[in-house]
Design an enzyme around this catalytic site. Structure first.
Site, PDB file in Angstrom:
ATOM      1  N   ASP A 277      52.823  87.285  39.770  1.00  0.00           N
ATOM      2  CA  ASP A 277      51.877  86.195  39.577  1.00  0.00           C
ATOM      3  C   ASP A 277      51.010  85.986  40.809  1.00  0.00           C
ATOM      4  OD1 ASP A 277      50.895  83.839  38.039  1.00  0.00           O
ATOM      5  OD2 ASP A 277      51.776  82.745  39.714  1.00  0.00           O
ATOM      6  N   HIS A 346      47.098  78.215  38.223  1.00  0.00           N
ATOM      7  CA  HIS A 346      45.649  78.392  38.265  1.00  0.00           C
ATOM      8  C   HIS A 346      45.234  79.702  38.920  1.00  0.00           C
ATOM      9  CE1 HIS A 346      45.078  74.247  36.966  1.00  0.00           C
ATOM     10  NE2 HIS A 346      45.960  73.875  37.885  1.00  0.00           N
ATOM     11  N   ARG A 347      46.219  80.557  39.257  1.00  0.00           N
ATOM     12  CA  ARG A 347      45.855  81.803  39.930  1.00  0.00           C
ATOM     13  C   ARG A 347      45.050  82.716  39.024  1.00  0.00           C
ATOM     14  NH1 ARG A 347      51.307  81.473  42.199  1.00  0.00           N
ATOM     15  NH2 ARG A 347      51.166  81.024  44.441  1.00  0.00           N
ATOM     16  N   ALA A 348      45.297  82.697  37.731  1.00  0.00           N
ATOM     17  CA  ALA A 348      44.622  83.620  36.822  1.00  0.00           C
ATOM     18  C   ALA A 348      43.111  83.416  36.840  1.00  0.00           C
ATOM     19  CB  ALA A 348      45.168  83.452  35.400  1.00  0.00           C
TER      20      ALA A 348
END
Length: 745
Positions: A277, A346-348
């Site tokens: 992730d 919110h990394r995506a």
């Protein structure tokens, strides 16, 4: 023929991007628009011709010799790596690598694949097309002269100047640092320089691999086999962009912003989900490929021009990236795609927006286009999404619109005229401005894929998804195992960490020599300098078979349990698993085979199989818990799984099993069936609270089942199998599968 092959290679290294034409007009456009960037472009463009590249502390090779220049700046010794331009197929991975070369802060690239899928070849091939970098002379972390806010501690005080009063700088090849699997923490982040500390009498910092990798590539081969503490530490530093060292009397900070490239083979073990992730782009190399039959020397000659062209494109794209913008609507589109894909955190969307800007810069545009958004979703969001391959068709259908309210004819005519005017205005705006977001989402609202062509790509990404963590598969101690890091001793030192002890004592050697009057010792080590070794070793699992040895079918159950135990012991050499057997019959349970990895001991102990009598199921489960807790205290067991072979019927309580006088008394009151069930369920709940796993194999061979064995599995949060006539191989296979799931959880 050669030109056709070169054109094919050109399309393979830049599979999705329209290449910028290299002509003077394009350079003039950059120079006229941003005149302050002219010196930077000149530095890179003339690096190989005017300024000789020199050796650096990161292992960059000198290119002063003519022979090395003729070889295309490749090493004249050792292994020659295959050029990235010559790799056929793998368009998505090559595109991702190019984007990482443009923007090192893109978030990292992880490539999974089986053996022979060119994972390492592509990662190392990227190094050949990376442009050189300009660093300050004397910097330990490749400090950028144009970014003084990112210099390491103390660099401003030791700058060197030339005769004209300018800071001395040098041009070196982009670093390419590989992290070995057995690396220690001090070699990774840095530690005390023993030699310099002894000479100066002060604590001197010795940089680690993270300092050498700044502004270059940090490569991890077989990321899934890297030590968990090292991988956590590594990703933490890369996320912050700064390596802050606070250890052994050191307080030092230096920048660390390399491009992370990690490869791994899923067959050798999965990568934990939280690690993947934190990596922006996760791709799989397990794609169908067709290779052309060409000799390696021919390939090297054909891709020289292509590699030089790629270097220039990366330099230009880095300049364009500074001015690329992404609109609010486009960011909202990426957020919606992440929500539809079920991405956590919110990394995506953050990584996807950065990838979209890099794609635009690669084509020389200042604004993100629709195709950039689609491509960023495929590279970043799709691999980390939880998609539904067969969404329900009924759920995909939108609800029918509500009927329009009744209205007058005059009002309807006025509304139609207003709608026509609005449509004309919208059409005029669309003609003036191109659409900013795609017409439809790649992922629908139910997690299914709208574009069926991406299904295989998404399936590959889902197949390599790892588990949460494997902390219990490793045991830490101070006496046995592999040395992983030093630590302050807690009590007497069992294993002395000589390296850490010398580092702690090094700064005080000069002062202690001055106080020494006898002049006998050469090295002075005091008790406060001593450091202990922190050891880690692989932890095996303990499988405890609790077998119902009562009744007419007891002999079959015992034989099956014996066969399953011997099969697991035969495979326990590499896994370090142990097996124990506890039969329960008559009035109590007994440990027939204590926890052991010895096949000979198991065969000897299991020669005679006691059978018949009552069924003290609760006592058998409680004894299994005690055996498991004792094994945990020994420090050799990380996971414990209890396998119960029973029909769920019990007629002896724990009180009777533990009290010989009560067992011998024929007039003692007998517990009711409900009391016995409550007692068994209470023990099952304690198994779950103790952190043990329970596998219940129901051997009840009756037309109407009581279902109590399934209830035991439910209370203990375990697994349940109904196998009334199972053989030893079936029981062994079921145990092996459950044990594998337990170890990876």
């Amino acid at each position: 023929m050669a030109s056709a092959s070169l054109a094919c290679l050109h399309s393979s290294i830049f599979p999705t991007s329209k290449m910028l034409p290299i002509h003077p007009g394009k350079h003039r456009r950059i120079i006229n628009r941003t005149p302050t960037r002219l010196p930077l472009i000149r530095v890179f463009a003339t690096a190989s011709a005017a300024a000789p590249m020199v050796d650096s502390t990161n292992g960059a090779v000198s290119s002063d010799s003519k022979k090395l220049q003729e070889e295309g700046d490749r090493n004249v010794y050792g292994r020659q790596y295959f050029p990235l331009a010559a790799v056929v197929g793998q368009d998505s991975i090559k595109t991702a690598l190019l984007l990482g070369a443009i923007d090192r802060g893109i978030g990292g690239i992880a490539i999974s694949g089986k053996r022979g899928t060119a994972k390492t070849v592509m990662a190392r091939g990227l190094h050949a097309i990376l442009p050189p970098i300009e660093v300050i002379v004397g910097s330990i972390s490749n400090a950028d002269p144009s970014s003084p806010e990112e210099w390491e501690d103390g660099l401003a005080d030791k700058l060197e100047y030339d005769d004209a009063g300018n800071i001395k700088m040098q041009i070196i090849k982009s670093p390419f640092i590989q992290i070995p699997l057995g690396i220690t923490e001090d070699r990774l982040i840095g530690s005390v320089d023993v030699e310099e500390s002894v000479k100066t009498g002060t604590t001197v910092f010795q940089p680690g691999l993270l300092a050498e990798a700044h502004r270059g590539v940090l490569y991890i081969d077989e990321m899934n086999l890297l030590d968990e503490s090292i991988s956590n530490l590594l990703l933490g530093v890369l996320t912050d962009g700064v390596n802050a060292v606070e250890r052994e009397g050191i307080s030092f900070r230096h920048p660390c912003k390399p491009l992370l490239i990690a490869t791994y083979n899923p067959e050798e073990g999965s990568v934990r989900e939280h690690l993947l992730d934190r990596v922006a782009i996760n791709l799989s190399a397990d794609m169908p490929m067709n290779f052309d039959d060409q000799s390696s020397q021919d390939v090297f000659k054909m891709v020289v021009e292509e590699t030089d062209f790629a270097k220039t494109q990366i330099i230009l794209a880095r300049e364009y990236l500074k001015d690329v913008t992404i609109s609010r609507e486009q960011l909202k589109y990426l957020v919606m795609e992440s929500l539809r894909g079920g991405c956590q955190g919110h990394r995506a969307e953050l990584y996807a927006s950065r990838v979209a800007k890099c794609l635009a810069a690669l084509e020389g545009r200042e604004k993100v286009s629709v195709e950039d958004l689609k491509r960023s979703v495929e590279l970043v969001i799709l691999p980390r999404s939880i998609f539904n391959e067969n969404p329900d068709e009924q759920q995909n259908q939108p609800p029918p619109p509500p009927p329009p309210p009744p209205q007058n004819e005059d009002d309807s005519e006025e509304q139609e005229e207003e709608e026509e005017e609005d449509q004309e205005e919208d059409e005029d705006k669309e003609d003036e401005q191109e659409p900013q977001i795609p017409d439809e989402f790649i992922l629908d609202a139910d997690g299914g894929l709208v574009d069926e062509k991406l299904l295989f790509f998404a399936q590959q990404a889902q197949r390599k998804r790892g588990k949460a963590g494997r902390a219990k598969n490793v045991i830490f101690s101070e006496d046995r195992g592999r040395y992983i890091k030093p630590m302050l001793p807690k009590g007497p030192v069992k294993r002395l960490a000589v390296d850490a002890t010398l580092r702690a004592a090094a700064p005080y050697q000069k002062l202690r020599r001055e106080k020494d009057t006898l002049k006998i010792k050469k090295v002075f080590v005091e008790k406060t300098d001593m450091r202990a070794k922190r050891m880690a070793r692989k932890a095996g699992a303990l499988v405890i078979f609790v077998v119902d040895a009562s009744g007419s079918m007891a002999l079959n159950r015992m034989q099956n349990a014996k066969g399953a135990a011997l099969q697991l012991l035969a495979e326990s050499y590499t896994s370090r698993d142990q097996v124990s057997i506890i039969p329960f019959r008559g009035d109590s349970a007994e440990v027939l085979l204590p926890p052991s990895r010895s096949i000979a001991m198991a065969k000897k102990r299991l020669e005679k199989l006691p059978c018949g009598g009552g069924s003290p199921l609760a006592h058998g489960l409680s004894m299994a818990v005690r055996v498991g807790l004792n094994a945990e205290k020994s420090g050799d067991v990380g996971r414990i799984m209890i396998v119960v072979l029973t029909d769920g019927r019990a007629n002896v309580s724990i009180k009777k099993a533990t009290d010989p006088e009560l067992a011998a008394d024929p007039d003692a009151p007998k517990p009711s069936s409900q009391e016995l069930k409550d007692e068994i369920l209470d023990v099952a709940g304690k198994i779950y609270k103790a952190g043990m796993s329970l596998l219940v194999i129901d051997t009840e061979n009756k037309f109407v089942s009581t279902g109590f064995a399934k209830e035991i599995a439910r209370v203990s949060q375990g697994k349940y199998y109904y196998l009334p006539n199972a053989s030893d191989s079936v029981i062994s296979a079921a145990t092996r599968d459950a044990l594998s799931d337990l170890k990876s959880s």
